[in-house]
Design a protein around this motif. Structure first.
Motif, PDB file in Angstrom:
ATOM      1  N   ASP A  15       0.952  -1.051  -0.121  1.00  0.00           N
ATOM      2  CA  ASP A  15      -0.045   0.024   0.019  1.00  0.00           C
ATOM      3  C   ASP A  15       0.887   1.156  -0.118  1.00  0.00           C
ATOM      4  O   ASP A  15       1.456   1.542   1.017  1.00  0.00           O
ATOM      5  N   PRO A  16       0.899   1.845  -1.241  1.00  0.00           N
ATOM      6  CA  PRO A  16       1.988   3.100  -1.231  1.00  0.00           C
ATOM      7  C   PRO A  16       1.680   4.186  -0.073  1.00  0.00           C
ATOM      8  O   PRO A  16       2.375   5.155   0.106  1.00  0.00           O
ATOM      9  N   LEU A  17       0.302   4.142   0.292  1.00  0.00           N
ATOM     10  CA  LEU A  17      -0.017   5.347   1.150  1.00  0.00           C
ATOM     11  C   LEU A  17       0.073   4.961   2.768  1.00  0.00           C
ATOM     12  O   LEU A  17      -0.118   5.572   3.582  1.00  0.00           O
ATOM     13  N   ASN A  18       0.696   3.627   2.916  1.00  0.00           N
ATOM     14  CA  ASN A  18       0.907   3.144   4.430  1.00  0.00           C
ATOM     15  C   ASN A  18       2.400   3.234   4.650  1.00  0.00           C
ATOM     16  O   ASN A  18       3.115   2.434   4.227  1.00  0.00           O
ATOM     17  N   ARG A 161      -4.013  -8.098   6.778  1.00  0.00           N
ATOM     18  CA  ARG A 161      -4.970  -8.513   7.396  1.00  0.00           C
ATOM     19  C   ARG A 161      -5.048  -8.579   8.630  1.00  0.00           C
ATOM     20  O   ARG A 161      -5.954  -8.315   9.413  1.00  0.00           O
ATOM     21  N   SER A 162      -3.769  -9.317   9.289  1.00  0.00           N
ATOM     22  CA  SER A 162      -3.662  -9.665  10.497  1.00  0.00           C
ATOM     23  C   SER A 162      -3.502  -8.219  11.178  1.00  0.00           C
ATOM     24  O   SER A 162      -3.908  -8.295  12.583  1.00  0.00           O
ATOM     25  N   ARG A 163      -3.227  -7.219  11.050  1.00  0.00           N
ATOM     26  CA  ARG A 163      -3.285  -6.051  11.351  1.00  0.00           C
ATOM     27  C   ARG A 163      -4.882  -5.187  11.286  1.00  0.00           C
ATOM     28  O   ARG A 163      -4.987  -4.081  11.674  1.00  0.00           O
ATOM     29  N   HIS A 164      -5.659  -5.758  10.910  1.00  0.00           N
ATOM     30  CA  HIS A 164      -6.890  -5.335  10.403  1.00  0.00           C
ATOM     31  C   HIS A 164      -6.918  -4.041   9.763  1.00  0.00           C
ATOM     32  O   HIS A 164      -7.713  -3.216   9.944  1.00  0.00           O
ATOM     33  N   GLN A 165      -6.129  -4.275   8.590  1.00  0.00           N
ATOM     34  CA  GLN A 165      -6.178  -3.068   7.769  1.00  0.00           C
ATOM     35  C   GLN A 165      -6.517  -3.614   6.307  1.00  0.00           C
ATOM     36  O   GLN A 165      -6.553  -4.653   6.096  1.00  0.00           O
ATOM     37  N   HIS A 166      -6.624  -2.766   5.386  1.00  0.00           N
ATOM     38  CA  HIS A 166      -6.826  -2.949   4.032  1.00  0.00           C
ATOM     39  C   HIS A 166      -6.160  -2.168   3.098  1.00  0.00           C
ATOM     40  O   HIS A 166      -5.860  -1.141   3.326  1.00  0.00           O
ATOM     41  N   LEU A 167      -6.221  -2.564   1.783  1.00  0.00           N
ATOM     42  CA  LEU A 167      -5.477  -1.898   0.643  1.00  0.00           C
ATOM     43  C   LEU A 167      -6.340  -0.898   0.441  1.00  0.00           C
ATOM     44  O   LEU A 167      -7.691  -1.019  -0.410  1.00  0.00           O
ATOM     45  N   LEU A 168      -5.972   0.502   0.557  1.00  0.00           N
ATOM     46  CA  LEU A 168      -6.771   1.698   0.349  1.00  0.00           C
ATOM     47  C   LEU A 168      -6.818   1.923  -1.136  1.00  0.00           C
ATOM     48  O   LEU A 168      -5.790   1.957  -1.608  1.00  0.00           O
ATOM     49  N   THR A 169      -7.806   2.604  -1.234  1.00  0.00           N
ATOM     50  CA  THR A 169      -8.164   3.024  -2.608  1.00  0.00           C
ATOM     51  C   THR A 169      -8.568   4.816  -2.624  1.00  0.00           C
ATOM     52  O   THR A 169      -8.757   5.304  -1.493  1.00  0.00           O
ATOM     53  N   PRO A 170      -8.187   5.645  -3.604  1.00  0.00           N
ATOM     54  CA  PRO A 170      -8.617   7.057  -3.342  1.00  0.00           C
ATOM     55  C   PRO A 170      -9.971   7.197  -3.021  1.00  0.00           C
ATOM     56  O   PRO A 170     -10.354   8.212  -2.371  1.00  0.00           O
ATOM     57  N   GLU A 171     -10.743   6.234  -3.475  1.00  0.00           N
ATOM     58  CA  GLU A 171     -12.226   6.740  -3.201  1.00  0.00           C
ATOM     59  C   GLU A 171     -12.437   6.366  -1.666  1.00  0.00           C
ATOM     60  O   GLU A 171     -13.349   7.138  -0.925  1.00  0.00           O
ATOM     61  N   ASP A 172     -11.639   5.686  -0.917  1.00  0.00           N
ATOM     62  CA  ASP A 172     -11.674   5.696   0.592  1.00  0.00           C
ATOM     63  C   ASP A 172     -11.434   6.833   1.222  1.00  0.00           C
ATOM     64  O   ASP A 172     -11.765   7.148   2.597  1.00  0.00           O
ATOM     65  N   PHE A 173     -10.503   7.988   0.511  1.00  0.00           N
ATOM     66  CA  PHE A 173     -10.292   9.062   1.098  1.00  0.00           C
ATOM     67  C   PHE A 173     -11.370  10.078   0.723  1.00  0.00           C
ATOM     68  O   PHE A 173     -10.988  11.508   1.241  1.00  0.00           O
ATOM     69  N   ASP A 174     -12.174  10.046   0.129  1.00  0.00           N
ATOM     70  CA  ASP A 174     -13.172  11.053  -0.560  1.00  0.00           C
ATOM     71  C   ASP A 174     -14.470  10.731   0.068  1.00  0.00           C
ATOM     72  O   ASP A 174     -15.043   9.629  -0.273  1.00  0.00           O
ATOM     73  N   PRO A 175     -15.227  11.593   0.740  1.00  0.00           N
ATOM     74  CA  PRO A 175     -14.794  12.911   1.071  1.00  0.00           C
ATOM     75  C   PRO A 175     -14.043  12.976   2.792  1.00  0.00           C
ATOM     76  O   PRO A 175     -14.793  12.503   3.334  1.00  0.00           O
ATOM     77  N   ILE A 176     -12.860  13.371   2.777  1.00  0.00           N
ATOM     78  CA  ILE A 176     -12.283  13.419   4.162  1.00  0.00           C
ATOM     79  C   ILE A 176     -11.622  14.820   4.177  1.00  0.00           C
ATOM     80  O   ILE A 176     -10.978  15.138   3.227  1.00  0.00           O
ATOM     81  N   ALA A 177     -11.837  15.435   5.116  1.00  0.00           N
ATOM     82  CA  ALA A 177     -11.573  16.828   5.387  1.00  0.00           C
ATOM     83  C   ALA A 177      -9.929  17.071   5.210  1.00  0.00           C
ATOM     84  O   ALA A 177      -9.244  16.071   6.012  1.00  0.00           O
ATOM     85  N   ASP A 178      -9.383  17.763   4.486  1.00  0.00           N
ATOM     86  CA  ASP A 178      -8.007  17.631   4.020  1.00  0.00           C
ATOM     87  C   ASP A 178      -7.133  18.724   5.364  1.00  0.00           C
ATOM     88  O   ASP A 178      -5.867  17.962   5.660  1.00  0.00           O
ATOM     89  N   ASP A 179      -7.743  19.102   6.405  1.00  0.00           N
ATOM     90  CA  ASP A 179      -7.120  19.771   7.327  1.00  0.00           C
ATOM     91  C   ASP A 179      -7.191  18.766   8.701  1.00  0.00           C
ATOM     92  O   ASP A 179      -6.397  19.082   9.625  1.00  0.00           O
ATOM     93  N   PRO A 181      -5.203  15.544  10.562  1.00  0.00           N
ATOM     94  CA  PRO A 181      -3.888  15.053  10.416  1.00  0.00           C
ATOM     95  C   PRO A 181      -4.088  13.600   9.848  1.00  0.00           C
ATOM     96  O   PRO A 181      -4.896  13.289   9.701  1.00  0.00           O
ATOM     97  N   ALA A 182      -3.139  13.444   9.276  1.00  0.00           N
ATOM     98  CA  ALA A 182      -2.842  12.244   8.169  1.00  0.00           C
ATOM     99  C   ALA A 182      -3.316  11.069   8.910  1.00  0.00           C
ATOM    100  O   ALA A 182      -3.995  10.078   8.567  1.00  0.00           O
ATOM    101  N   TYR A 183      -2.979  10.739  10.159  1.00  0.00           N
ATOM    102  CA  TYR A 183      -3.348   9.617  10.741  1.00  0.00           C
ATOM    103  C   TYR A 183      -4.913   9.326  10.929  1.00  0.00           C
ATOM    104  O   TYR A 183      -5.475   8.197  10.810  1.00  0.00           O
ATOM    105  N   ILE A 188      -9.974   6.936   9.283  1.00  0.00           N
ATOM    106  CA  ILE A 188     -11.369   7.282   8.437  1.00  0.00           C
ATOM    107  C   ILE A 188     -11.183   6.212   7.080  1.00  0.00           C
ATOM    108  O   ILE A 188     -12.457   5.642   6.858  1.00  0.00           O
ATOM    109  N   ALA A 189     -10.357   6.354   6.640  1.00  0.00           N
ATOM    110  CA  ALA A 189     -10.406   5.609   5.159  1.00  0.00           C
ATOM    111  C   ALA A 189     -10.306   4.255   5.506  1.00  0.00           C
ATOM    112  O   ALA A 189     -10.997   3.372   4.781  1.00  0.00           O
TER     113      ALA A 189
END
Length: 224
Positions: A15-18, A161-179, A181-183, A188-189
């Motif tokens: 995941d390039p965003l992780n 999966r053992s960390r209970h995480q998923h491969l995120l897509t751009p749609e998972d970040f939309d809409p999320i307030a840009d202001d 914090p990244a974490y 939310i994503a």
């Protein structure tokens, strides 16, 4: 350049965003991708078992010369013994081997080095950490890679999966307030990705707490 990094990560199952999975940077030599330290340690722990607490040794000028390194280069060697080798080492001791000889046969090592320019860079180590801490981390990572190689794409997916995480897509970040914090944006994503895949969202920080310390309404951690 960003598209190239994304394609490389996807080819490896990363995941390039992780930042837990991959570190990406660019310098005068081009684009670099490196498996993140948390991913490697998780893979070694869950797939290959544990090991004794690592010991670290700073190389002397003579040892630097043996390694073919200039005497001005900082270098640290990491050593440990796999838990799976302890019984075999004890068997050698019972057979009459000297303790030092038996230990040497099963000691795994790695080497962490830094260039002079890196060492003098004030940003070489993160805030709150020493430069030698980063060298020790490099030495341990080197030992893991020499001993085990790198996790496969399927293993990376399993670890995620053992960390209970998923491969995120751009749609998972939309809409999320840009202001935010990244974490918080990632939490939310991840919740949206879990809902998209029909799974219950899990906060990794809350999951690490003892059961009697977890909030009863876990989903309130993800409310936007």
């Amino acid at each position: 350049m960003i598209c190239l990094a994304i394609r490389r990560c996807r080819a490896l199952g990363l995941d390039p965003l992780n930042p837990h999975e991959v570190q990406i940077w660019k310098d005068k030599h081009g684009l670099h991708l490196q498996l993140a330290y948390p991913l490697l340690t998780q893979w070694v722990r869950e797939t290959h078992g544990g090991h004794t607490a690592p010991t670290y040794h700073e190389l002397s000028p003579e040892e630097l010369e043996d390694e073919g390194l200039p005497d001005c280069v900082p270098a640290i060697r990491c050593s440990f013994i796999l838990d799976s080798d302890l019984d075999r080492m004890l068997a050698l001791l019972d057979a009459g081997f000297a303790p030092a000889e038996a230990r040497a046969l099963f000691t795994r090592t790695g080497l962490g080095t830094a260039t002079v320019s890196d060492w003098t860079n004030p940003y070489f180590a993160p805030n709150g950490r020493s430069k030698r801490w980063k060298l020790r981390k490099r030495a341990l990572t080197d030992a893991y890679r020499m001993l085990f190689g790198s996790p496969s794409r399927d293993e990376i997916v399993r670890l995620r999966r053992s960390r209970h995480q998923h491969l995120l897509t751009p749609e998972d970040f939309d809409p999320i307030a840009d202001d935010l914090p990244a974490y918080q944006q990632r939490i939310i994503a991840q919740r949206k990705a879990a809902s998209r895949l029909g799974e219950e969202p899990v906060d990794p920080i809350t999951e690490a707490l003892p059961a009697d310390h977890r909030p009863r309404d876990r989903n309130r951690l993800f409310k936007t």
